[in-house]
Design an enzyme around this catalytic site. Structure first.
Site, PDB file in Angstrom:
ATOM      1  N   CYS A 185       0.842  -1.199   0.000  1.00 35.65           N
ATOM      2  CA  CYS A 185       0.000   0.000   0.000  1.00 35.65           C
ATOM      3  C   CYS A 185       0.872   1.242   0.000  1.00 35.65           C
ATOM      4  O   CYS A 185       1.774   1.366   0.834  1.00 35.65           O
ATOM      5  CB  CYS A 185      -0.926  -0.004   1.225  1.00 35.65           C
ATOM      6  SG  CYS A 185      -2.050   1.418   1.245  1.00 35.65           S
ATOM      7  N   CYS A 220      -0.359   4.382   0.387  1.00 38.48           N
ATOM      8  CA  CYS A 220      -1.014   5.537   1.012  1.00 38.48           C
ATOM      9  C   CYS A 220      -0.110   6.158   2.081  1.00 38.48           C
ATOM     10  O   CYS A 220       0.844   5.542   2.542  1.00 38.48           O
ATOM     11  CB  CYS A 220      -2.372   5.147   1.601  1.00 38.48           C
ATOM     12  SG  CYS A 220      -2.317   4.422   3.248  1.00 38.48           S
ATOM     13  N   CYS A 268      -0.687   4.331   6.191  1.00 38.13           N
ATOM     14  CA  CYS A 268      -0.219   3.020   6.653  1.00 38.13           C
ATOM     15  C   CYS A 268       1.214   3.106   7.175  1.00 38.13           C
ATOM     16  O   CYS A 268       2.045   3.841   6.630  1.00 38.13           O
ATOM     17  CB  CYS A 268      -0.265   1.989   5.523  1.00 38.13           C
ATOM     18  SG  CYS A 268      -1.915   1.426   5.102  1.00 38.13           S
TER      19      CYS A 268
END
Length: 191
Positions: free
Chosen positions: A48, A50, A53
């Site tokens: 991920c 983003c 996280c």
């Protein structure tokens, strides 16, 4: 030289075991570690990009998966946990001492409510489901990654056998759309 995506996958992906029974996750404190026990394997494990996280130092991506909420229990030093951002949809519970995110929980009405988000790299047990795809890949640009390097990032994921998405994988996006359609009445609730 390709950028470091995450230490867990930079040198290839180790396949997990379908019959894996679960294990324990630990924060990075040298003593009095927060311990989280997972009583099953995880699902939808992925890289991920983003900005929310938890990522190990130097990694462009996190590796995060979900597990049913009932299969997660904090079994040591829960008093060290604190929610990172109480306004976020995913309430990320991090160790106040070392900063590691042990799990994320959704408490509001959401398609993924009932699933907790975890980082299986925090386990010393092998056999967890391997990463299945890469999500929110373009989001690393928002965190300062040079957009000219994105082709190289996507090529590295492809060489590892992982599809890249700038959202979630199609099955997860279908779950979100189905949840929304049921909520608005566009689809029957019992579908």
């Amino acid at each position: 030289m390709a950028p470091s995506l995450h230490p867990l996958i930079d040198n290839g992906i180790t396949k997990g075991r379908e019959d894996f029974p679960g294990g324990k996750l630990y924060c990075h404190c040298p003593t009095d570690k927060v311990e989280v026990t997972l009583s099953s394997n995880v699902a939808h494990n992925h890289a991920c990009g983003c900005s929310k996280c938890w990522k190990p130092a130097g990694a462009l991506f996190s590796i995060v998966a979900v597990i049913p909420r009932n299969n997660l229990k904090v079994t040591a030093h829960e008093e060290k946990l604190k929610i990172v951002d109480e306004s976020a949809t995913i309430q990320r519970h991090a160790c106040q001492s070392c900063g590691v995110h042990l799990y994320g929980r959704i408490e509001t009405e959401h398609p993924f409510k009932g699933l907790d988000f975890v980082h299986v790299e925090l386990s010393d047990t092998k056999g967890w489901q391997e990463p299945q795809f890469a999500a929110f890949v373009s989001s690393i640009i928002e965190q300062g990654f040079n957009p000219k390097g994105m082709d190289e990032v996507r090529s590295k994921f492809k060489s590892l056998g992982l599809e890249t998405y700038d959202v979630l994988s199609p099955p997860l996006m279908d779950l979100i759309a189905t949840f929304t359609a049921k909520k608005t009445g566009a689809l029957p609730a019992n579908l």
